[in-house]
Structures are given as C-alpha cells and as structure tokens.
Design a protein around this motif. Structure first.
Motif: not given
Length: 673
Positions: A193-208
């Motif tokens: 259900g998560l859109p691409e923009a939210l996935r990208n933000a969640a990926r970046q939050a994980a990397e941080e």
C-alpha cells in the motif's frame, strides 16, 4: 574564553552567527557574562537619581540585555533545530538560571517603581502611539510577573518561575528522546500500500539510522501520518499509531505525566498569587478573547457541528471498511487509511495522484512568488552565508526597490536531532531604535527527506503557514525591539500565518507551481478541480481532533486535577465532551509541547481557531474583490504584518477589513455550516 565568538563583533554578512565557530562550551560563559551585563544595566536604570522619563527608563530597558539576547537566540534555536547531548546538558543547567535572572528583573522594586510612576502620568508625557503601547505593555508585564506582590509572595513567584523553567525543559527533552528512540523497521513484505514517495523517504530514514537495505517509519508527523494513510497492514498501523500517541508518556525516566501534574499545579498557584481563580483566567485576561467563557464559546460553536460532520464521515468510512471485509469498528489507526479510500472513490482523487505535483522546491518558489505579488518582496539564495546544518538554505530578502529588509533561513527536513512539528523563530528581531537592525528569521519544517522530496497538500499548507509567520518577522517595521514582528498577543499571532495559507489554494498558484516532478507538466485542470473540491473533505475529523486538544488545554488550566492522574483527567474530559472513540486527540498531554514545553500556548491553544475566524473572514475580502492580489487590500494586509505590537490587534484587523470579523466564513471554510 578568549576565542568565544559571542564576545566578538560578528563580521559575517548581516552579522549572521558564525555557526562554524560556535561550540557547546561557548554558551555557559556567554550566558554568565550576558546575565551579569544585563543586571548591571538594570541596576543602572533602577538606581538612576534622575526622575524617571520615557528615555531613561523604558528606552533604556529596550537597550538592555543585548549580549544575553544574542546568546539566547542562537542557543534556543540550536536546541530546537540541531541539538546535541552537550547542548541538552547546558539547557538543563541554564533554564532555571535564566528564569531566576528574569525574575530578578521583573521583581526589582526600584525598577518597577519607576515604571509605575511613568504609567501613572502617561497621559501627560506626550508619547506617540507606539510609545504609549510600549509603556502600558511594560507595566502590565511587570504586574503579571508579580512586581506588585508583597515580600513572601514575590519570593514564591520567583521560585515557581525557576521550577517551571526546569520542568518545561525536561518535558521537551523527554518528547525528543522518545521520538529519537523509536522507529518501525519494515521489510519488503511490510510495504503493501505504500506509494513510491513514502518508500523512498522510509529508505532514506533507514540509511540515516545505519539500517541499510531496509525501510524505517519514524515518529515525525511527515513519516507516520502518510504511513497511517496508506499502509494496508492494519497491525503495523496500530503499532505506529499507538507509539505515536504514547510518546512522552511511556513509563520510566522519560515519562512526562508526573511533570504535567506539577506544571499545572504551579501555574494554578501562580495565578492565585496574582488574584485569579485559575491559570486560564490569568492567561486569557491578556488576550483578544479576554475570558475563559469567550474562548469556550468559540470552541463550542464548532464542536457540535464538527462532531455531526465527523459522524457522517465515519459512516462513509465504515461502509468502505465493510466492503473490504473488515467487520470491527473503525479505530484511530484506521481513520486516515479509509478516509483516503473514500476520498478516492468520492472525488476520484488520491494522494498518490496529487503528490507528484507538489515538489518541495517548487512549493518554496510558490511561497516566495506569493510574497512578491502581495508585498513586493524578492528572495535571493545566499550560499555564502554560514548555516548551522547542511539542510539549511539562506536567502537575502529585499523590497520592491531592491532594499534589503532581512535574511530568511529555511530548514525543511526532519532529523533525529530536531524537535517535531513546524515553527518560525528568529536569530535577530527587527528594530530601528538605534539605527536599522534587520531581522534574521528561520522556518523549521519536518518533511521526510527523499529524492525528490514530494509534499502532501497538507505539508505544502504547513510550509505556507510557517512562511506567513516568517513574513510577520521580515516585514516588521517598528522602533522598539520588544514590539517587533510576532511579539503580539497569542490569539492574534496566528492570523498572519493562517491567512497566508489561502494563497496556496489559489488556482493560479497551483497552475504555475504544481508541476510533475518527472515531466514538469502542470497539474491537469481536471485534477486541480478535484483537489480543490476536497478542501472540506474530512474536516469533521480535523476539527474534532483539534478542538478536543483545545478543550483539554482549557480543562487542565481551569480546574485543579484533584487526585486523578493525567490519563484519568484526559479520559474524564473526553467522556464529558463526547469525544468520538475512533478519533484521537491531535496532541495527547504527554507530548503536548505547545502546553508543557513552555508556557506560550498554555491556556491558549484555542488561538488557532480564534485566528482562523480572522483569516477566513480576512481572505473573504479578497474573494469579494474577485482578485486574490487586489493591491489596496494587499497594502492594508501588509500594514498588519509590519505593525508588530504597536497597535491593538483588533484595531489593526478593523483597519484592514473595515469591520470586526464574522464567524460564518470559518464555518463555510470547514464545511460546518
């Protein structure tokens, strides 16, 4: 410390703080010297053998404490925007010291005697309007700080102020601890259900956070709210929502609930010492509302229609949930998810269709362009200026004639060292008492960083809101520092910010700046119409969650908590007002920083709705003129942004609108009429 930057004249452009040289260990000696210098200045004013006059007393006060103000402005902006353990330790140490310092000034009997003498004969002093208001406000501030109390009461008032400063600091740091400490780690199986923009933000939050190869949801509103809106995993929505709603209230060393009991008890004692029945009565006596009953009256006007509209919305959500096979009642972690589905079905619109057109950089340009068309302002980025974090962008602001009027800093992204929410502050306020002093204003948002960074329409509205506050600081044109910019009554300060939000929804703004992040194409007309048609959608929910928080605020500050704990007090109030079980309060007590991380909005959270009456009625003037940039209206609106606290706020509003505000535009704006 010979190399302490605070003891030097700053030669940076616009005398920007030399952030690259400022270290945590510079603050204690700078605070110490700043307070010592300030007290020496106060003693010189209080002990002046000359008869008090406006220049040797009130203007002298305006000139005092400049080193301390410079240190405090840098310090408290950093502890909000980019804190460290070292800065947090300094804050815990100096918050009570600074409160004690302020009370030594406020309770100085010789200083107050001079101010009181001037106030008594103020009509004979030949003062200008801004001077008269400054004298009256100074006198009132001293009275409300306890200057008129007797000896033991004065001592108690000072002790309360010192203790509250410690409690406020601890409260805010506890919330930030929980927000930094918790995150929801996701695997690929959890992304349904998560859109691409939210996935990208969640990926970046994980990397941080050093979690490469995964996805992370944080307790930043810009992370958790989209997750609650789109995640098809009800179990994970529940986990995220409950952690979000419980921050600041988890049992242990960082539990804010015991602090709340002490804070509200001390505030009630403060009010009693000053002759008020409650802290709410004390705070509201110096507001546009003036009384608790007036604030309640406004909230009551919207509470019943808001609940009625929310019930209609719930029925639609339940129908959608049943169609998907969910037979349980709608819960708070379900509302946003099913509201988005209903919005898509009813308006043929979902956020994933809209968000690609709301690129952060373009929305910043839209805000700048609106300020140019309304007020003649221009914003030019200055990459050469020192900033406190790489995310911060600095802009030189000039008027229509090219004359510099100040600097604007924008810090848009969420990070672990930054408190949640969105706010405006300043490193320096405008004044021209001793020559022109230009403001340095900062906006903080908490947008989830991604490539590209895409905003929801709500995120873009918040950006415009905070920029409206920034304009209030940048356009200030006053003589005295304490009247500058946003130094106005709490239930008026939100008007300049909230009215500015309306220009985001203007079709000409969206046609020019809502551009697809990949193609650069403007938002299609059909999509634009559908987007604007949804502005009253889900407003029952939004109004209920906000109004409940405002009513909770007034309840905490109107009556003693007796023997109930914070959770029981909250539960009792929500039951008495008939709070819908499926809607959560916008801010639960343990993380309600507006109320308990400082006293600014305590017994004043209603102010957002009070100001919304003004902003809805005020923007209606442009609608009636059939031109959102009508020059004469824009000029009169600019007068409000420029006036600071030099005039009574209602007089400023009437000068702009030609009459007092009407409540009907607010009800129409929220779809509650």
């Amino acid at each position: 410390m010979r190399d302490n930057p605070f003891f030097e004249t700053w030669t940076t452009p616009y005398q920007m703080p030399p952030f690259e040289r400022i270290r945590p260990e510079h603050f204690p000696p700078a605070f110490d010297r700043g307070m010592a210098d300030h007290l020496a200045e106060i003693e010189a004013i209080a002990g002046d053998i000359r008869s008090p006059d406006f220049a040797n007393t009130i203007e002298a006060l305006e000139r005092s404490g400049r080193l301390l103000e410079r240190v405090a402005n840098v310090f408290f902006n950093l502890t909000s925007s980019d804190t460290t353990d070292a800065l947090d330790a300094v804050e815990r140490d100096y918050a009570p010291k600074l409160a004690q310092h302020q009370m030594r000034i406020s309770l100085n009997p010789h200083l107050f005697a001079r101010i009181a003498e001037l106030h008594e004969k103020r009509r004979a002093l030949g003062l200008s309007e801004d001077q008269m208001r400054l004298l009256e406000r100074r006198h009132l501030d001293f009275i409300r700080s306890g200057a008129g109390l007797s000896g033991e009461a004065k001592i108690r008032m000072a002790a309360i102020s010192e203790r509250l400063a410690t409690l406020h600091t601890t409260f805010g740091q506890n919330v930030l601890f929980d927000e930094k400490d918790w995150h929801l780690s996701l695997t690929e199986n959890d992304l349904d259900g998560l859109p691409e923009a939210l996935r990208n933000a969640a990926r970046q939050a994980a990397e941080e956070r050093g979690l490469k190869g995964g996805w992370v949801i944080t307790l930043a509103r810009s992370s958790v709210e989209p997750f609650l809106t789109f995640s098809a995993r009800r179990d994970l929505r529940r986990e995220a929502y409950q952690s979000w709603s419980r921050r600041g209230g988890r049992p242990g060393d960082h539990d804010n609930r015991p602090l709340i009991r002490e804070i509200v008890a001390l505030r009630a004692e403060q009010a009693r010492l000053l002759g008020y029945d409650s802290y709410a009565a004390f705070k509201l006596d110096d507001s546009m509302a003036q009384t608790v009953s007036a604030a309640h009256g406004l909230l009551d006007q919207v509470w019943i229609p808001a609940k009625r509209k929310a019930a209609e919305e719930r029925a639609l959500l339940e129908s959608e949930a049943r169609s998907e096979g969910m037979n349980e009642p709608i819960a708070p972690w379900d509302w946003r998810y099913y509201a988005e589905k209903v919005r898509k079905a009813r308006y043929d619109l979902d956020e994933t269709e809209v968000k690609p057109y709301f690129v952060l950089d373009n929305m910043v340009k839209a805000a700048f362009d609106t300020a140019k068309r309304l007020f003649g302002l221009n914003f030019a980025e200055r990459a050469d200026l020192p900033v406190y974090h790489p995310d911060v962008r600095a802009y030189e602001v000039t008027d229509a004639g090219g004359k510099p009027i100040g600097l604007f800093l924008q810090d848009n992204f969420a990070r672990a060292a930054k408190r949640s929410g969105a706010w405006m502050s300043s490193y320096r306020d405008q004044s021209d008492l001793d020559g022109e002093v230009l403001p340095i204003v900062v906006n903080n948002n908490n947008v989830a960083k991604a490539s590209p960074t895409l905003l929801s329409f709500d995120d873009a509205t918040t950006l415009f809101h905070e920029f409206g506050h920034a304009l209030h600081g940048l356009l200030s044109k006053v003589r005295y520092p304490s009247q500058s910019g946003t130094a106005v009554r709490r239930d008026f300060v939100e008007f300049p910010s909230q009215v500015f939000e309306h220009w985001l929804s203007e079709p000409r703004t969206l046609r020019r700046y809502a551009l697809h992040h990949r193609t650069g194409e403007p938002i299609p007309e059909a999509l634009l119409r559908r987007l604007l048609a949804t502005r009253t959608f889900n407003q029952g929910f939004a109004t209920v969650e906000y109004t409940a928080a405002a009513l909770l605020d007034l309840a905490f500050h109107s009556a003693p908590m007796t023997d109930s704990d914070v959770d029981a007090f909250e539960k009792d109030l929500l039951e008495r007002i008939g709070m819908p079980a499926e809607i959560g309060v916008r801010h639960r007590p343990a993380h309600f920083q507006h109320l308990f991380a400082g006293s600014g909005y305590a017994a004043g959270y209603y102010a957002y709705l009070w100001a919304e009456v003004l902003d809805a009625d005020g923007f209606a003037a442009f609608t009636e003129a059939k031109d959102p940039f009508e020059p004469s209206l824009a000029a009169r609106l600019k007068d409000i942004y420029s006036a600071g606290d030099t005039h009574d706020p209602m007089a400023l509003y009437v000068a702009f609108r030609g009459r007092p505000p009407h409540v009907e535009p607010l009800l129409e704006k929220r779809g509650l009429n």
